[in-house]
Enzyme design. Structure first.
Site: not given
Ligand code: GUN
Length: 296
Positions: A53, A97, A120
């Site tokens: 990211k 995350q 998110d």
């Molecule tokens: N862990 C697995 N997928 C995601 C996601 O799309 N966003 C976040 N913040 N954590 C994750």
């Protein structure tokens, strides 16, 4: 018949190309979209996702920072950081995350994020707004799935979409997106889960089948209708001694067998994965545009 491969890497690049223009436009107006990511602990998958990211942000000209806390960090420390980031004007988007270590209540942390910075789309306000069809942000993976379908010529409108998996991150929000009376949606949606009695009988009715159960290769060819479009959201690490890392990635579908039956299918890796990161970039730019619109 051999299925068409839906190339998520290529479609993601196409979207990033469009997005670059928007970022350049914002920067011309003195606004650099900013994304901050919070990671707690050293879960290998999370380390790799956050790195991806951050790299994507850099490539697009989005400013990003990653805050890393040790595994044993107290919940109140993470909450205090989120409060601080809510007020920091450098950041238009905040991402924590998941998964968080067990001693931290994830819901409490997600609920602390300002809904207008919740790129998110996990905050209850955003979940509710999505359901009523007025979202600030669409959650990244389900939005990526919708874009893959539309941009590869498989508009879900009027189709029977069967989603396997009812997670808050994928299954439920994807249902909420595709059921809306909107362009690129307007589907009849069935959600299957561990309580579904005859899973195969239901999946065989799908025009579009979404595998999001989080178990390797559980969707087999006999569960797929001839000519269906299959989107595999699974990312499972299975041991593989021939790889330097000691593992390889497989999806939730038996890809090779389904190739002979489906109209189209996404590979793992290279299908939904690159789209998730790209839709996060889309949301960060949207967050910056929302702030700019409020100032005008
Ligand atoms: N862990 C697995 N997928 C995601 C996601 O799309 N966003 C976040 N913040 N954590 C994750």
């Amino acid at each position: 018949m051999t299925a068409k491969i839906i190339d998520g890497t290529k479609i993601a690049e196409e979207i990033r190309g469009e997005l670059k223009g928007k970022v350049d436009e914002l920067r011309k107006q003195g606004i650099t979209p900013g994304l901050v990511m919070v990671r707690v602990g050293e879960d290998p998958a999370s380390v790799s996702y956050v790195r991806g990211k951050s790299k994507a942000s850099e490539e697009l000209g989005i400013y990003s920072e990653t805050i890393v806390f040790p595994e044993d960090t107290k919940e109140e420390v993470v909450l205090a950081k989120v409060e601080e980031l809510n007020k920091d004007p450098k950041f238009h988007g905040i991402l924590v995350q998941l998964p968080l270590p067990k001693h931290i209540d994830s819901d409490k942390v997600l609920n602390a994020i300002d809904p207008k910075k919740d790129v998110d789309g996990f905050h209850p306000v955003n979940v509710g707004k999505l359901l009523i069809g007025e979202p600030y942000f669409l959650p990244c993976t389900p939005h990526g799935v919708q874009q893959l379908l539309i941009r590869s010529g498989y508009d879900p409108g009027g189709k029977h979409v069967v989603i396997c998996g009812r997670s808050n991150i994928v299954g439920k929000p994807l249902m909420a997106i595709l059921v809306q009376k909107k362009k690129g949606a307007n589907a009849t949606v069935t959600v299957c889960h561990t309580g579904t009695k005859d899973l195969a009988a239901t999946t065989r009715q799908a025009d579009i089948l979404i595998a999001a159960m989080g178990s390797p290769k559980v969707i087999t060819a006999d569960m797929v209708r001839e000519g269906a479009v299959v989107i595999d959201v699974g990312v499972n690490r299975i041991p593989d001694e021939t790889k330097k890392s000691g593992y390889r990635l497989v999806g939730d579908t038996d890809f090779d067998a389904i190739l002979e039956k489906a109209e189209a299918i996404t590979p793992v890796p290279g299908g939904v994965g690159p789209m998730t990161v790209t839709m996060l970039m889309v949301n960060t730019v949207r967050a910056a545009e929302m702030r700019l619109a409020k100032k005008r």
